[in-house]
Scaffold this active site. Sequence first.
Site, short mmCIF file in Angstrom:
data_model
loop_
_atom_site.label_atom_id
_atom_site.label_comp_id
_atom_site.label_asym_id
_atom_site.label_seq_id
_atom_site.Cartn_x
_atom_site.Cartn_y
_atom_site.Cartn_z
N TYR A 73 6.58 7.92 -12.78
CA TYR A 73 7.36 8.52 -14.25
C TYR A 73 6.51 8.67 -15.29
O TYR A 73 7.00 9.57 -15.94
CB TYR A 73 8.03 7.00 -14.26
CG TYR A 73 9.48 6.83 -13.94
CD1 TYR A 73 9.96 7.70 -12.95
CD2 TYR A 73 10.29 5.78 -14.17
CE1 TYR A 73 11.13 7.57 -12.49
CE2 TYR A 73 11.63 5.70 -13.86
CZ TYR A 73 12.06 6.39 -12.68
OH TYR A 73 13.38 6.32 -12.36
N GLY A 74 5.49 8.33 -15.15
CA GLY A 74 4.45 8.73 -16.58
C GLY A 74 4.18 10.20 -16.64
O GLY A 74 3.71 10.35 -17.63
N CYS A 93 8.41 -1.21 -15.33
CA CYS A 93 7.65 0.08 -15.74
C CYS A 93 7.66 -0.14 -17.04
O CYS A 93 8.49 0.19 -17.72
CB CYS A 93 8.43 1.01 -14.91
SG CYS A 93 7.83 2.72 -15.35
N ASN A 94 6.40 0.37 -17.41
CA ASN A 94 6.21 0.56 -18.91
C ASN A 94 6.67 2.01 -19.24
O ASN A 94 7.41 1.86 -20.53
CB ASN A 94 4.56 0.54 -19.15
CG ASN A 94 4.05 -0.90 -19.04
OD1 ASN A 94 3.68 -1.36 -20.08
ND2 ASN A 94 3.49 -1.04 -17.75
N THR A 95 6.59 2.99 -18.76
CA THR A 95 7.24 4.02 -18.96
C THR A 95 8.74 4.12 -18.99
O THR A 95 9.26 4.45 -20.30
CB THR A 95 6.99 5.22 -17.92
OG1 THR A 95 5.66 5.36 -17.94
CG2 THR A 95 7.49 6.62 -18.43
N CYS A 109 0.59 -0.08 -17.14
CA CYS A 109 1.37 0.48 -15.91
C CYS A 109 1.28 -0.90 -14.94
O CYS A 109 0.29 -1.34 -14.18
CB CYS A 109 0.55 1.67 -15.23
SG CYS A 109 1.38 2.34 -13.86
N THR A 110 2.43 -0.92 -14.39
CA THR A 110 2.80 -2.01 -13.65
C THR A 110 2.12 -1.94 -12.14
O THR A 110 1.70 -3.16 -11.37
CB THR A 110 4.04 -2.50 -13.40
OG1 THR A 110 4.88 -1.32 -12.83
CG2 THR A 110 4.89 -2.99 -14.72
N HIS A 111 1.79 -0.56 -11.92
CA HIS A 111 1.13 -0.41 -10.48
C HIS A 111 -0.27 -1.17 -10.53
O HIS A 111 -0.71 -1.31 -9.34
CB HIS A 111 1.04 0.73 -10.16
CG HIS A 111 2.44 1.71 -9.69
ND1 HIS A 111 3.54 2.15 -10.49
CD2 HIS A 111 2.92 1.99 -8.63
CE1 HIS A 111 4.62 2.32 -10.06
NE2 HIS A 111 4.19 2.26 -8.54
#
Length: 256
Positions: A27-28, A59-61, A173-175
């Site tokens: 997404y970013g 998700c941060n984005t 970023c959660t990843h």
Amino acid sequence: MGVVQALRDLRPDLHIDYLADTALFPYGEQPDGPLTERIVTLLDAATRRLQPDIVVIACNTASTIALPRLRERLTVPVVGCVPPIRWAGRVSTSRVIGLLSTSATARRPYIQDLHRSFAPDCRLITHGARGLADLAERAFLEEPLEEADILRELDCLFSQPDGGKIDTIGLGCTHYTFLMPDFSRLAPAGLTWLDPAPAVARQVDSVLRTCPTHNHPIRPVRLLMTRLPDGPARLQRAVQRLGFSLIESFDLQPSL
């Protein structure tokens, strides 16, 4: 998936369906306008179909651009995930903090708003690391990684002016949760690393304890994907560690 792991650790009783928009990963790197519309449409459809008690935007984005719209559209509580700049401002002693995120998250005004609001006396150094999301996906699948690839991204943070003074780094970023062992091992010693996933899990737990919940029919926990992988065997093994028994395709417009 980092938030799922934190939720499993805190509330192993929860039934969690996970929707991954793999057709538009990551997404970013997407433009804000069309991405916001897609997130709202996708989660509106998923909420109608799955009938959850709460929606977690892991998700941060997605959180930074779509949370207000989602809270207007959905009828259940929505918990988001934002870069831990406020947290970093509370714990940093050098008053120089770092943020690793996707490139689009790093350049969004939301980050500067967080900085001005919650850590104005800190110097914030950001690195929008396009490659880390892919590396994190490989780490989740337990694939071997090249140290040089991670070191290259870390150097982009520390080589900036005052980068050597960073004492606290937030994951934007959660990843990146799945790269934490590599970050701790390869980065300079003595740094404080902030992963917001446990804090998100605690917020979910708090909301669930105060909002109405429903008795749902017993069903397998599912990983739903907008695009299925070509070779699902490794993914199946990886998601089984998080309790997912099924991987299914999620179509925005399912056939009747």
